[in-house]
Design an enzyme around this catalytic site. Structure first.
Site, short mmCIF file in Angstrom:
data_model
loop_
_atom_site.label_atom_id
_atom_site.label_comp_id
_atom_site.label_asym_id
_atom_site.label_seq_id
_atom_site.Cartn_x
_atom_site.Cartn_y
_atom_site.Cartn_z
N GLU A 29 0.80 -1.11 -0.02
CA GLU A 29 -0.02 -0.06 0.08
C GLU A 29 0.90 1.26 0.19
O GLU A 29 1.87 1.28 0.65
CB GLU A 29 -0.90 0.00 0.91
CG GLU A 29 -1.90 -0.96 1.18
CD GLU A 29 -3.21 -1.23 2.19
OE1 GLU A 29 -4.21 -1.33 1.83
OE2 GLU A 29 -2.54 -0.80 3.24
N CYS B 106 3.41 8.44 0.90
CA CYS B 106 3.84 7.70 1.90
C CYS B 106 4.20 6.18 1.44
O CYS B 106 3.01 5.47 0.89
CB CYS B 106 2.64 7.39 3.10
SG CYS B 106 3.11 6.27 4.20
N CYS C 172 5.76 -6.47 8.40
CA CYS C 172 6.94 -6.20 9.12
C CYS C 172 7.44 -7.02 10.19
O CYS C 172 6.35 -7.86 10.85
CB CYS C 172 6.21 -4.73 10.03
SG CYS C 172 7.76 -3.95 10.93
N CYS D 46 5.01 -3.51 16.97
CA CYS D 46 4.74 -2.81 17.69
C CYS D 46 3.09 -2.74 18.03
O CYS D 46 2.26 -3.04 17.28
CB CYS D 46 4.81 -1.23 17.19
SG CYS D 46 6.52 -1.03 16.66
N CYS E 6 0.21 -0.94 16.23
CA CYS E 6 0.30 -0.66 14.54
C CYS E 6 -0.23 -2.02 14.05
O CYS E 6 0.11 -3.04 14.19
CB CYS E 6 1.80 -0.68 14.22
SG CYS E 6 1.92 -0.48 12.42
N CYS F 49 -2.03 6.77 9.35
CA CYS F 49 -0.58 6.05 9.75
C CYS F 49 -0.92 4.91 10.68
O CYS F 49 -1.72 4.87 11.44
CB CYS F 49 0.12 6.97 10.92
SG CYS F 49 0.88 8.19 10.33
N1 SAH Z 1 8.21 1.27 10.55
C1 SAH Z 1 8.53 2.60 10.42
C2 SAH Z 1 7.72 3.32 9.52
C3 SAH Z 1 6.37 3.06 9.34
S1 SAH Z 1 5.33 3.16 10.43
C4 SAH Z 1 8.65 3.24 11.94
O1 SAH Z 1 7.98 2.26 12.63
O2 SAH Z 1 8.74 4.29 11.96
C5 SAH Z 1 4.75 4.91 10.23
C6 SAH Z 1 4.43 5.79 11.45
O3 SAH Z 1 3.11 5.48 12.14
C7 SAH Z 1 5.37 5.31 12.79
O4 SAH Z 1 5.70 6.53 13.71
C8 SAH Z 1 4.29 4.53 13.61
O5 SAH Z 1 4.96 4.45 14.82
C9 SAH Z 1 3.13 5.21 13.48
N2 SAH Z 1 2.10 4.58 13.82
C10 SAH Z 1 1.69 2.99 13.61
N3 SAH Z 1 0.44 2.69 14.29
C11 SAH Z 1 -0.04 3.82 14.40
C12 SAH Z 1 -1.65 3.92 14.70
N4 SAH Z 1 -2.34 2.90 14.90
N5 SAH Z 1 -1.92 5.19 14.85
C13 SAH Z 1 -0.98 6.40 14.46
N6 SAH Z 1 0.38 6.17 14.17
C14 SAH Z 1 0.83 4.93 14.07
FE1 SF4 Z 2 6.71 -1.89 11.86
FE2 SF4 Z 2 4.44 -0.56 12.49
FE3 SF4 Z 2 6.51 -0.99 14.28
FE4 SF4 Z 2 6.96 0.69 12.14
S1 SF4 Z 2 5.30 0.93 13.76
S2 SF4 Z 2 8.29 -0.88 13.01
S3 SF4 Z 2 5.68 -0.68 10.55
S4 SF4 Z 2 5.15 -2.70 13.60
#
Ligand code: SAH
Ligand code: SF4
Length: 401
Positions: free
Chosen positions: A126, A140, A147, A151, A154, A380
């Site tokens: 995506e 983006c 991944c 986290c 996420c 995000c």
């Molecule tokens: N893996 C990388 C880049 C992709 S995530 C990283 O973690 O930085 C892009 C951003 O979205 C990151 O800052 C992540 O922490 C944030 N993010 C992930 N899940 C989210 C959510 N449910 N709501 C808001 N931001 C989120």
């Molecule tokens: Fe992976 Fe989501 Fe954590 Fe970014 S925020 S490292 S995409 S699990």
């Protein structure tokens, strides 16, 4: 004008290398074509050398093709008017310039566009175009399918890693968006300086610093001034904190850095971001301080997702301020975007504003990121390709049959 007259074709035919038996034997399929769109300049040159372009011409030809593909966005050989017709016809037999298929394209009420792109069977990614960010639009992009990091907040983190994307697949996400936005000089010849897409953020699916080499190679394509021509300072790599890669990625790419911080003490951060157990905050901040080119005009963005009752109290704001001391930094407060099955809630608006005011008062810009494209699940952390679900449904289908 170029002197294309008796080139590759003849020399290749003289050596007999172009003769294929496809006319006489219908059972012999022509070999699959090589996809040139998405390759670096050096890779295009290499492909042309193998094809039989005389060594003296390779650089020039690779440059011509590079400009047609990445500056003009052409997808057919016929458009390459400074290459002789005969040579174009020969190249067309061996190489293609196709785009990957857009499986689904959704447009949000706020103008955000989400693309689900099929790079290969089972490899769906995506990308999200967000209009009017920093006066212009940002794309983006994804660096992996799924991944490996999990986290807790996420959605992508709940999809297992399928594989890393190649540099070509990363560059193609930009090209697909430019097609859709009709942003090539050929599609809008009168457009003067009005680019809709000027910024690229690696905040889609995946952890870019677990795929640094392909990401860096993609940036060589995306930032080449004879091609897509994005400024390196308009590219942001967002990482969850892969410490050993941070400084070297900065040296290699010269891109801007964003850190997904989300908590400013180890206990809390480890509980929501397991990578913190491997690379705790002290190590992460040390790598940030050593990021090349850091200055007040080149600050690190610290992303901080606002999770109700988890990391959003005034005490947490103070911890954050103390952690950032001495680092040219800005803070991006991201209201949590919910997804089906997520355990968290977004902090109340007043709580977010109070947090922002505190961080601001300490001298750090701390804008609250307006959620974009929530209605189409493009905000995000909401990205998760359908490839897993599809595999499951395909399995069910196969069982029935
Ligand atoms: N893996 C990388 C880049 C992709 S995530 C990283 O973690 O930085 C892009 C951003 O979205 C990151 O800052 C992540 O922490 C944030 N993010 C992930 N899940 C989210 C959510 N449910 N709501 C808001 N931001 C989120
Ligand atoms: Fe992976 Fe989501 Fe954590 Fe970014 S925020 S490292 S995409 S699990």
């Amino acid at each position: 004008m170029c002197s294309d007259k008796k080139d590759v074709l003849e020399s290749a035919q003289e050596s007999g290398s172009m003769e294929l038996d496809i006319k006489t034997n219908p059972n012999i399929k022509p070999p699959a074509k090589i996809q040139l769109a998405g390759l670096t300049r050096a890779e295009i040159a290499e492909a042309l050398t193998e094809f039989g372009v005389p060594p003296k011409q390779v650089r020039m030809r690779a440059g011509q093709i590079f400009r047609w593909v990445y500056n003009y966005g052409v997808t057919d050989w016929a458009s390459m008017t400074n290459i002789a017709k005969g040579l174009r016809a020969e190249l067309a037999q061996k190489f293609e310039l196709n785009r990957p298929e857009i499986v689904e394209r959704q447009i949000s009420v706020d103008g955000t566009r989400k693309y689900l792109i099929r790079m290969a069977p089972g490899i769906e990614v995506e990308s999200v175009f967000i209009p009017a960010v920093s006066k212009t639009g940002a794309l983006c992009v994804s660096s992996q399918v799924g991944c490996t990091l999990t986290c807790k907040f996420c959605h992508t983190g709940s999809q297992r890693l399928v594989r890393n994307l190649t540099a070509a697949e990363i560059a193609l996400q930009v090209m697909v968006a430019k097609d859709d936005l009709e942003e090539w000089p050929s599609s809008s010849p009168n457009q003067e300086g009005g680019r809709k897409l000027t910024n690229i953020v690696f905040m889609g699916m995946g952890e870019p610093l677990y795929n640094t080499e392909e990401v860096a190679k993609a940036l060589d394509i995306i930032c080449d001034c004879e091609g897509l021509s994005f400024g390196r300072r308009r590219i942001t790599l967002s990482t969850s904190g892969v410490v050993p890669e941070i400084v070297s990625a900065g040296e290699r790419t010269n891109a801007m850095l964003a850190i997904s911080l989300h908590a400013a003490n180890d206990k809390l951060r480890s509980s929501i971001m397991p990578i913190n157990k491997k690379y705790p905050l002290a190590e992460l901040m040390k790598a940030c301080r050593a990021y090349p080119g850091l200055s007040n005009s080149r600050r690190i963005t610290f992303e901080y997702v606002m999770l109700k009752g988890i990391n959003d109290s005034p005490k947490h704001a103070v911890e954050l301020i103390n952690l950032l001391k001495g680092i040219p930094a800005k803070v991006n407060l991201i209201p949590f975007n919910p997804w089906p099955g997520s355990d968290y809630e977004c902090s109340d608006w007043e709580t977010i504003e109070r947090f922002a005011d505190k961080v601001n008062a300490a001298g750090y810009a701390s804008p609250i990121r307006t959620p974009r494209g929530r209605d189409i699940f493009a905000a995000c952390g909401q990205l998760k390709s359908e490839s897993e679900k599809m595999r499951a449904s395909e399995r069910r289908k196969a069982k029935k049959n």
